[in-house]
Design an enzyme around this catalytic site. Structure first.
Site, PDB file in Angstrom:
ATOM      1  N   LYS A   1       0.836  -1.202   0.000  1.00 29.09           N
ATOM      2  CA  LYS A   1       0.000   0.000   0.000  1.00 29.09           C
ATOM      3  C   LYS A   1       0.871   1.253   0.000  1.00 29.09           C
ATOM      4  CE  LYS A   1      -3.839  -1.923   2.755  1.00 29.09           C
ATOM      5  NZ  LYS A   1      -4.905  -1.735   1.766  1.00 29.09           N
TER       6      LYS A   1
ATOM      7  N   ARG B   1     -10.279 -11.700   2.315  1.00 22.47           N
ATOM      8  CA  ARG B   1     -11.150 -12.763   1.774  1.00 22.47           C
ATOM      9  C   ARG B   1     -10.460 -14.127   1.841  1.00 22.47           C
ATOM     10  NH1 ARG B   1     -11.428  -9.527  -3.800  1.00 22.47           N
ATOM     11  NH2 ARG B   1     -11.201  -7.885  -2.249  1.00 22.47           N
TER      12      ARG B   1
HETATM   13  N1  BES Z   1      -8.065  -3.835   4.569  1.00 24.69           N
HETATM   14  C1  BES Z   1      -8.237  -3.413   3.232  1.00 24.69           C
HETATM   15  C2  BES Z   1      -9.544  -2.652   3.008  1.00 24.69           C
HETATM   16  C3  BES Z   1      -9.670  -1.325   3.701  1.00 24.69           C
HETATM   17  C4  BES Z   1      -9.244  -0.166   3.084  1.00 24.69           C
HETATM   18  C5  BES Z   1     -10.270  -1.258   4.931  1.00 24.69           C
HETATM   19  C6  BES Z   1      -9.399   1.039   3.727  1.00 24.69           C
HETATM   20  C7  BES Z   1     -10.414  -0.036   5.575  1.00 24.69           C
HETATM   21  C8  BES Z   1      -9.983   1.103   4.972  1.00 24.69           C
HETATM   22  C9  BES Z   1      -8.258  -4.628   2.311  1.00 24.69           C
HETATM   23  O1  BES Z   1      -7.470  -5.693   2.706  1.00 24.69           O
HETATM   24  C10 BES Z   1      -7.752  -4.184   0.993  1.00 24.69           C
HETATM   25  O2  BES Z   1      -6.606  -3.832   0.910  1.00 24.69           O
HETATM   26  N2  BES Z   1      -8.613  -4.196  -0.016  1.00 24.69           N
HETATM   27  C11 BES Z   1      -8.255  -3.798  -1.321  1.00 24.69           C
HETATM   28  C12 BES Z   1      -8.784  -4.817  -2.282  1.00 24.69           C
HETATM   29  C13 BES Z   1      -8.240  -4.684  -3.673  1.00 24.69           C
HETATM   30  C14 BES Z   1      -6.775  -5.006  -3.698  1.00 24.69           C
HETATM   31  C15 BES Z   1      -8.986  -5.614  -4.573  1.00 24.69           C
HETATM   32  C16 BES Z   1      -8.872  -2.437  -1.561  1.00 24.69           C
HETATM   33  O3  BES Z   1      -9.957  -2.154  -1.050  1.00 24.69           O
HETATM   34  O4  BES Z   1      -8.248  -1.618  -2.240  1.00 24.69           O
HETATM   35 MN    MN Z   2      -5.469  -5.512   2.061  1.00 22.56          MN
END
Ligand code: BES
Ligand code: MN
Ligand code: ZN
Length: 498
Positions: A276, A350
């Site tokens: 990230k 997931r």
């Molecule tokens: N934990 C994150 C989602 C999240 C983002 C929760 C911001 C709370 C605040 C999750 O694991 C994630 O990174 N999701 C990705 C999925 C994508 C890679 C398909 C996302 O939401 O960008």
């Molecule tokens: Mn994630």
């Protein structure tokens, strides 16, 4: 972290010194006992209200120092709005609002729990106490200094004056258990990720044993034996070992299938190799809010001795980039036997849920499964922070959750599932891939989870927008909200006990 403020119930009597809190509706009407407690001060209040344009609107307050005619050193009037518009949930809010109006320097506080139409019933008084307790919460475990002028949190003793003290105390026993569940969930979400890693989180879950909850911890070896390749793949890049914590509360009839609550417990989510960006990455310590809610819920159910059989199951991992971390392109085999091609290592929640859900479903044959997960940023884009996204394969469960959401203020908004969306996660190389592209990101995530659910009634709550970084509300000033504990406790109480 329980607040310093001590809360108790007492009789409605002529109030002594300290701060007196009374409620007034939008026509500035007091209840009969409040009127007699105020005596000659009622006149003064009416004049002050006029001068200050205090209208009794919900959330408004009028603070009178050294009021003539009564012993209180300070009188705080809190508006309750129109009686006709009032919902049960508003009493919880009212408790929060009243708690927020207590001056920091106060040591003795009496709140007369009476509205214009008379004293609050025990259940209603317990609702006010719940709101007051939640409002008083703050997480300051790691603060050793205060800014200049910042008062230490007051240690006020708060007495809620009610007509039926015994009744209120009795009603509070159950409601206090719920408050403690929310507080526990908030504490877990607020804890920093160097302190709360999977093994430590699991250890905290074992704290529920003292309430009679059976707690079982699965370590990496046990999970390997079960074939949990999806969950283990996420944790393999971390120095911290993964864990699953299983919590069992058997308060219902022996042999009735349990309700199952499953939480995403990513103690920190860097994104892994698909790392990230740096901005706000610290928020990803809250990526275990689903798991925190499940622990808080189990605490609430056990604390109030709910007449239900319930399972809590949380998948605890840390998602890190490392020489041993999982790669995009890797194919893992889940416990269900289905294979998953990893496209993006940041879609890790997931993967964790896939194995925990399959495990719970096959081992416990639950009546239903509800999972909670801070799963997708896309759900925040869609719904903001006022509703969690709800996906369900069962209309009855979805309706009950929706209603419990309206009743508690922890609202859920139903989102679609459909075979057309499901196609988006088919993979060239494996049974499925772990991301479905840019469109409908929360939906394809839910479709992914559904592939591990089978025919069991199931609801998935995407709490990425509600679990943390919450906007301050009347009953929460904390970053970690403890969202979902009251919602699910209500669902259980309303439909699944006895
Ligand atoms: N934990 C994150 C989602 C999240 C983002 C929760 C911001 C709370 C605040 C999750 O694991 C994630 O990174 N999701 C990705 C999925 C994508 C890679 C398909 C996302 O939401 O960008
Ligand atoms: Mn994630
Ligand atoms: Zn995550």
């Amino acid at each position: 972290m329980a607040d310093a403020r001590k809360l108790g119930f007492g009789p409605i009597a002529a109030p002594g010194g300290g701060v007196l809190i009374v409620f007034a509706d939008d026509s500035l009407q007091f209840g009969p006992r409040t009127r007699s407690a105020l005596g000659s001060a009622a006149e003064l209040i009416a004049r002050a209200a006029k001068a200050e344009r205090f209208t009794g609107k919900t959330g408004s307050a009028l603070d009178i120092v050294a009021p003539a005619g009564i012993k209180a050193t300070r009188l705080v009037l809190v508006g309750t709005g129109k009686a006709a518009d009032r919902k049960a949930q508003d009493l919880v809010k009212l408790g929060g609002i009243a708690m927020g109006k207590i001056p920091n320097a106060a040591t003795e506080v009496t709140a007369l729990l009476e509205l214009a139409d008379g004293p609050l019933k025990p259940e209603a008084a317990a609702d006010v106490a719940l709101g007051a307790t939640l409002r008083a919460y703050s997480f300051d475990r790691y603060k050793t200094k205060r800014k200049e002028g910042e008062e230490p949190p007051a240690k006020a003793r708060v007495t809620l004056a009610v007509a039926d003290v015994t009744g209120a105390r009795k009603a509070w026993v159950a409601r206090e258990a719920v408050a403690e569940g929310v507080v526990l969930a908030r504490d877990l979400v607020n804890e920093p990720p160097n302190v709360l890693y999977p093994v430590e989180f699991a250890r905290r879950a074992t704290g529920l044993r003292k309430l009679g909850v059976g707690v079982e911890i699965l370590d990496v070896k046990a999970m390997r034996k079960l074939g949990m390749g999806a969950l283990l793949g996420v944790g393999q890049g971390s120095r911290h070992e993964s864990r699953i914590a299983l919590m069992r509360w058997n308060g219902g009839k022996k042999g009735t299938p349990p309700l199952a609550f499953i939480g995403k417990g990513v103690c920190f989510d860097t994104g892994g190799i698909s790392i990230k960006p740096a901005a706000n990455m610290e928020d990803m310590k809250g990526d275990m809010a689903g798991a925190a809610c499940v622990v808080g819920l189990m605490q609430a159910l056990a604390g109030r001795k709910a007449k239900v059989n319930a399972i809590g199951a949380i998948g605890l991992v840390e998602n890190m980039p490392d020489g041993n971390a999982q790669r995009p392109g890797d194919i893992v085999t889940s416990m269900s036997g289905q294979t998953i091609e990893i496209i993006n290592t940041d879609a890790e929640g997931r993967l964790v849920l896939a194995d925990v859900i399959h495990y719970v479903n096959t081992r416990f044959k639950p009546k239903f499964m509800i999972d909670l997960a801070t799963l997708t940023g896309a759900i925040i884009v869609a719904l903001g922070q006022e509703n969690a996204g709800m996906f369900a394969n069962d209309d009855k469960l979805a309706e009950r959750l929706t209603q419990a959401g309206l009743d508690t203020g922890e609202r859920v908004w139903r989102m679609p599932l459909a075979p057309e969306y499901d196609k988006l996660i088919d993979s060239k190389f494996a049974d499925m891939k772990n991301t479905g592209g840019r469109f409908g990101g929360s939906i394809t995530a839910a479709q992914f989870i559904q592939r591990f659910v089978g025919k069991t009634p199931w609801a998935h709550l995407d709490i990425a927008g509600t679990g943390f970084a919450s906007p301050a509300s009347d009953i929460n000033k904390s970053w970690g909200s403890g969202w979902g504990v009251r919602l699910l406790d209500r669902l259980v109480a309303e439909h699944y006990e006895k």
